[in-house]
Each structure stands twice: as C-alpha cells, then as structure tokens.
Design an enzyme around this catalytic site. Structure first.
Site, PDB file in Angstrom:
ATOM      1  N   ARG A 232      -2.337   5.375   0.182  1.00 64.66           N
ATOM      2  CA  ARG A 232      -0.847   5.115   0.247  1.00 64.66           C
ATOM      3  C   ARG A 232       0.035   6.001  -0.444  1.00 64.66           C
ATOM      4  NH1 ARG A 232      -2.632   2.697   4.070  1.00 64.66           N
ATOM      5  NH2 ARG A 232      -2.568   0.314   4.210  1.00 64.66           N
ATOM      6  N   GLU A 261       7.393   5.546   4.703  1.00 66.32           N
ATOM      7  CA  GLU A 261       7.155   5.752   6.154  1.00 66.32           C
ATOM      8  C   GLU A 261       8.108   5.309   7.216  1.00 66.32           C
ATOM      9  OE1 GLU A 261       2.981   4.913   6.452  1.00 66.32           O
ATOM     10  OE2 GLU A 261       2.582   6.361   4.833  1.00 66.32           O
ATOM     11  N   HIS A 279       0.542   9.446   9.095  1.00 64.12           N
ATOM     12  CA  HIS A 279      -0.535   7.848   8.635  1.00 64.12           C
ATOM     13  C   HIS A 279      -1.279   7.865   9.832  1.00 64.12           C
ATOM     14  CE1 HIS A 279      -0.425   3.948   6.532  1.00 64.12           C
ATOM     15  NE2 HIS A 279      -1.689   3.986   7.055  1.00 64.12           N
TER      16      HIS A 279
HETATM   17  P1  NAP Z   1     -12.400  -0.285  -0.987  1.00 67.94           P
HETATM   18  O1  NAP Z   1     -13.725   0.050  -0.430  1.00 67.94           O
HETATM   19  O2  NAP Z   1     -12.046  -1.531  -1.528  1.00 67.94           O
HETATM   20  O3  NAP Z   1     -12.338   1.060  -2.062  1.00 67.94           O
HETATM   21  C1  NAP Z   1     -11.141   1.015  -2.884  1.00 67.94           C
HETATM   22  C2  NAP Z   1     -11.452   1.800  -4.197  1.00 67.94           C
HETATM   23  O4  NAP Z   1     -10.294   1.830  -5.039  1.00 67.94           O
HETATM   24  C3  NAP Z   1     -12.449   1.125  -4.947  1.00 67.94           C
HETATM   25  O5  NAP Z   1     -13.378   1.843  -5.276  1.00 67.94           O
HETATM   26  C4  NAP Z   1     -11.737   0.588  -6.556  1.00 67.94           C
HETATM   27  O6  NAP Z   1     -12.843   0.694  -7.509  1.00 67.94           O
HETATM   28  C5  NAP Z   1     -10.738   1.506  -6.238  1.00 67.94           C
HETATM   29  N1  NAP Z   1      -9.530   1.011  -7.171  1.00 67.94           N
HETATM   30  C6  NAP Z   1      -9.016  -0.314  -6.843  1.00 67.94           C
HETATM   31  N2  NAP Z   1      -7.867  -0.434  -7.597  1.00 67.94           N
HETATM   32  C7  NAP Z   1      -7.801   0.504  -8.566  1.00 67.94           C
HETATM   33  C8  NAP Z   1      -7.140   0.965  -9.482  1.00 67.94           C
HETATM   34  N3  NAP Z   1      -6.115   0.090  -9.792  1.00 67.94           N
HETATM   35  N4  NAP Z   1      -7.274   2.012 -10.098  1.00 67.94           N
HETATM   36  C9  NAP Z   1      -8.180   2.840  -9.613  1.00 67.94           C
HETATM   37  N5  NAP Z   1      -9.037   2.780  -8.584  1.00 67.94           N
HETATM   38  C10 NAP Z   1      -9.080   1.583  -8.081  1.00 67.94           C
HETATM   39  O7  NAP Z   1     -11.324   0.156   0.008  1.00 67.94           O
HETATM   40  P2  NAP Z   1     -11.336   1.300   1.082  1.00 67.94           P
HETATM   41  O8  NAP Z   1     -11.884   0.501   2.559  1.00 67.94           O
HETATM   42  O9  NAP Z   1     -12.454   2.541   0.844  1.00 67.94           O
HETATM   43  O10 NAP Z   1      -9.901   1.768   1.641  1.00 67.94           O
HETATM   44  C11 NAP Z   1      -9.123   2.089   0.585  1.00 67.94           C
HETATM   45  C12 NAP Z   1      -7.417   2.222   0.901  1.00 67.94           C
HETATM   46  O11 NAP Z   1      -7.617   3.414   1.710  1.00 67.94           O
HETATM   47  C13 NAP Z   1      -7.113   1.292   1.773  1.00 67.94           C
HETATM   48  O12 NAP Z   1      -6.727   0.333   0.746  1.00 67.94           O
HETATM   49  C14 NAP Z   1      -5.807   2.016   2.366  1.00 67.94           C
HETATM   50  O13 NAP Z   1      -4.904   1.675   1.292  1.00 67.94           O
HETATM   51  C15 NAP Z   1      -6.249   3.112   2.276  1.00 67.94           C
HETATM   52  N6  NAP Z   1      -6.536   3.628   3.968  1.00 67.94           N
HETATM   53  C16 NAP Z   1      -5.553   4.380   4.384  1.00 67.94           C
HETATM   54  C17 NAP Z   1      -5.797   4.728   5.945  1.00 67.94           C
HETATM   55  C18 NAP Z   1      -4.965   5.768   6.428  1.00 67.94           C
HETATM   56  O14 NAP Z   1      -4.704   5.546   7.561  1.00 67.94           O
HETATM   57  N7  NAP Z   1      -4.396   6.713   5.878  1.00 67.94           N
HETATM   58  C19 NAP Z   1      -6.530   4.064   6.594  1.00 67.94           C
HETATM   59  C20 NAP Z   1      -7.425   3.057   5.777  1.00 67.94           C
HETATM   60  C21 NAP Z   1      -7.143   2.754   4.560  1.00 67.94           C
HETATM   61  P3  NAP Z   1     -12.645  -0.012  -8.663  1.00 67.94           P
HETATM   62  O15 NAP Z   1     -12.810  -1.532  -8.090  1.00 67.94           O
HETATM   63  O16 NAP Z   1     -13.941   0.430  -9.279  1.00 67.94           O
HETATM   64  O17 NAP Z   1     -11.365   0.242  -9.109  1.00 67.94           O
HETATM   65  C1  8YV Z   2      -3.243   1.377   9.293  1.00 64.91           C
HETATM   66  C2  8YV Z   2      -4.339   1.713   7.145  1.00 64.91           C
HETATM   67  O1  8YV Z   2      -3.065   0.070   9.023  1.00 64.91           O
HETATM   68  O2  8YV Z   2      -6.244   0.289   7.407  1.00 64.91           O
HETATM   69  C3  8YV Z   2      -5.265   0.951   6.608  1.00 64.91           C
HETATM   70  O3  8YV Z   2      -5.073   0.548   5.545  1.00 64.91           O
HETATM   71  O4  8YV Z   2      -3.568   2.164   6.535  1.00 64.91           O
HETATM   72  C4  8YV Z   2      -4.386   2.335   8.738  1.00 64.91           C
HETATM   73  O5  8YV Z   2      -5.565   2.077   9.341  1.00 64.91           O
HETATM   74  C5  8YV Z   2      -3.321   1.549  10.859  1.00 64.91           C
HETATM   75  O6  8YV Z   2      -2.498   2.883  11.060  1.00 64.91           O
HETATM   76  C6  8YV Z   2      -2.662   0.577  11.636  1.00 64.91           C
HETATM   77  O7  8YV Z   2      -1.319   0.210  11.567  1.00 64.91           O
END
Ligand code: NAP
Ligand code: 8YV
Length: 313
Positions: A232, A261, A279
């Site tokens: 993010r 964004e 994104h």
């Molecule tokens: P996840 O499996 O819950 O992984 C998140 C990781 O972040 C965990 O390993 C957690 O480890 C760590 N974390 C949580 N809070 C933290 C903090 N305060 N400081 C440091 N580390 C922390 O989630 P995921 O499925 O991998 O997704 C992660 C994120 O990617 C989503 O929440 C979203 O914001 C982003 N994302 C972006 C896109 C995009 O389109 N760009 C798409 C999908 C997801 P600990 O609990 O050990 O701290």
């Molecule tokens: C967006 C994402 O949500 O899964 C997330 O956290 O940031 C992305 O997958 C997607 O662009 C749908 O709006």
C-alpha cells in the site's frame, strides 16, 4: 424478498450476473447523488460489496442500520473501517490466497524491470538511439543480490520463492520472527534496509504500518538500493521517497501503489529511475475472476447461514 446489497464498485461481469440473480443491487458507483441513494435504500441494505481501494467508511456504515456483512474484493481491508464494523458486529470477508501468485509475479517483474531498466531499454529502441548511439547503458544483475521483505506473509513468501529462483538471498522484517522460515529475521526495518539491495513491501496498509518506510529507512537502503512496493502507498512516507529518488539517495523504485490513488506525485513521472503501475498487481483476468467469485460465495454463505469462506480474523 431478495436481500438488498450496496455495490460500492462493480465486480467482474460473471460475478455481477450472479449477484443480480440473488440480490436487489443498489449501485453506489453509478449513482449521481450518493446521499439520495443512501436516503432511499440505506435502511434496508444488508450487505456491502466493495474493493480494497474503495473500502467502506464509518460514516457509510453508520448509515446502514440493517448491515450484516461487508464483502471485500481484495485481501487488503485497510480502507474498511474495522472498528465501525466491530462495534456493530458486522463481519468482513476478503479474498486471500487466490491473488497471491499474481501479486508476487508483479513484485518480481517490477523488481527485474527496475534493475534491468526495461523501460529505458524499450525507449532506447523506440527513439532510435540503438541505431544512432549503439548499446544502451549497462544495468544491474538480480542474481546474487539480497532481497529484504517487509511483511513475510502469503505474498511476501511467494515473492521470496521467486527471488530465490533468481539466485537472490532473502531476509525479512515483520512484527515477529517466524520460526518456520529459513530466512534471516531483522527486528529493525532500518537494519534490514542497510543489509539488502532491494527492499520489497508486502505488508498490509492501515494505521499500524503507516509510514514505516521513513527517510531513515531509505537512507539505510542507500544509493545502490531499490524499493519495490506492491503493498500500500501508505506504508512508505511518499514525500520522503520522492525526495530520496530526486536526490538519488536510493537507486530507484518500482511502485504499484501510492498514497493518494489514482494521483501519483508529479515528480515521479519524470524520473527514469522509477517504474510505475496503476495498482495492477492482482489485475489478471484469472485472478480477478477468482476474487469476484469469492465475494459472491461469501455472500451466498452468509445469507444461507453457512460459515463464511474467508472471514477476516
Ligand atoms: P498476509 O499473509 O497477512 O501477510 C502480511 C504480512 O505482513 C504478515 O507476514 C505480517 O507478519 C506482516 N505484518 C503485518 N503487520 C505488520 C506490521 N505492523 N509491521 C510489519 N509487518 C507486518 O497478507 P498477504 O495476503 O500477503 O497481503 C499483504 C498485503 O498486500 C495486503 O494486505 C495488501 O495491502 C497488499 N496487496 C496489494 C495488492 C496490489 O494490487 N498491489 C494486491 C494484494 C495485496 P507479522 O504478523 O509477523 O508482522
Ligand atoms: C485490489 C488489492 O483490491 O487485494 C488487495 O489488497 O490491493 C488489490 O487486489 C484490487 O485492485 C481490487 O480492487
């Protein structure tokens, strides 16, 4: 009577057709006057369908007294007011796992595109400079470099696996050491940044992670260091990142997400050291269809009184 569902943003066509068949949909995204729509239907809305970016504010949730569930198309729920949902006992569902591999692919592609200056090479060909000036300037090898991951969760681990295949070593920072992973843990993000060549952000957004990547972290990454952000925009102090890039205090950045964004800081647009995406990390047809289906299936489970498939814990 079909349950009333407020659609903050539409999903994929097949999922929308399924929703149309089962619910009375109220489309906030195409309503010219949001307030008027909410006055008309707010009292009967039982579910919200929203996206990771659009979320659901406390002000909106407060206007929906019959709300039973918020179903998010996205894994990140930082734009949904969790406290407002919790106060009302309203569960939130998200779309984990189905997007992990595509988002990790984007992390890898962005990292390689930055190190290998794919944008610059493409421009070199298109502008005829290959013919007039010869080979483009040399770039940076990924193999042998060290990747630091902030947030070694589902996406972080999938990115780590890809980086290992590239011959990179991996280390990570999170709130705690994970006993079952083989990578070195750094309790300090700044220390991690000092040790690595590329720092990739894959943690959630929201209050807890806001501005974790400070100017000091960027300076620790240093002039040979690269930042990749598929998490993010809020995780990084964006003005500090822009300054670090403009002043060449870091080598470059590959960014899929931004603080405000779809607005991207003007200064980034002119920088050759930056590669930008709108994104789009989960934005393949296959993944977006799977995410949309999960939204539909969570709502179906809720209204059938079955356990939710992917409730946010
Ligand atoms: P996840 O499996 O819950 O992984 C998140 C990781 O972040 C965990 O390993 C957690 O480890 C760590 N974390 C949580 N809070 C933290 C903090 N305060 N400081 C440091 N580390 C922390 O989630 P995921 O499925 O991998 O997704 C992660 C994120 O990617 C989503 O929440 C979203 O914001 C982003 N994302 C972006 C896109 C995009 O389109 N760009 C798409 C999908 C997801 P600990 O609990 O050990 O701290
Ligand atoms: C967006 C994402 O949500 O899964 C997330 O956290 O940031 C992305 O997958 C997607 O662009 C749908 O709006």
């Amino acid at each position: 009577m079909r349950p009333d569902v407020l659609v903050i943003f539409p999903l994929r066509p097949r999922a929308m057709a399924q929703l149309e068949a089962s619910y009375a949909l109220h489309h906030l995204w195409r309503a010219e006057d949001h307030d008027q729509l909410l006055r008309a239907v707010g009292s009967s809305v039982r579910a919200i369908v929203t996206t990771g970016e659009r979320g659901a504010s406390a002000a909106l949730i407060d206007r929906l007294p019959a709300l039973e569930i918020v179903a998010c198309f996205g894994v990140g729920i930082d734009a949904i007011d969790r406290a407002a949902c919790a106060r009302r006992g309203v569960p939130i569902t998200n779309t984990p796992d189905v997007l992990t591999e595509d988002v990790a692919d984007m992390g890898l592609v962005l990292m390689l595109a930055a190190l290998r200056n794919i944008r610059g090479g493409d421009r070199w060909v298109r502008e005829g400079r290959w013919r007039t000036e010869g080979p483009m300037p040399l770039t940076v090898r990924a193999g042998g470099k060290r990747l630091g991951i902030l947030g070694l969760g589902r996406i972080g681990k999938a990115l780590a696996r890809r980086a290992e295949v590239m011959g990179m070593s991996v280390a990570y920072h999170g709130r705690r050491r994970q006993p079952d992973v083989p990578y070195p843990y750094f309790a300090s993000l700044e220390e991690l940044a000092r040790e690595v060549d590329v720092l990739a952000l894959t943690c959630p957004g929201g209050a807890e992670t806001r501005g974790l990547v400070t100017a000091a972290v960027l300076d620790a990454l240093g002039p040979q260091g690269w930042l990749v952000n598929v998490a993010r925009g809020s995780v990084c102090d964006e003005p500090a990142l822009v300054r670090a890039l403009v002043e060449r205090r870091i080598a470059g950045a590959a960014l899929d997400v931004f603080a405000d964004e779809p607005n991207v800081p003007e200064a980034l647009l002119g920088l050759d050291s930056v590669i930008l995406q709108p994104h789009a990390a989960s934005g393949t047809v296959e993944t977006r269809d799977a995410m949309a289906q999960l939204v539909v299936d969570n709502l179906a489970a809720h209204f059938a009184g079955r356990p939710l498939l992917t409730p946010v814990g």
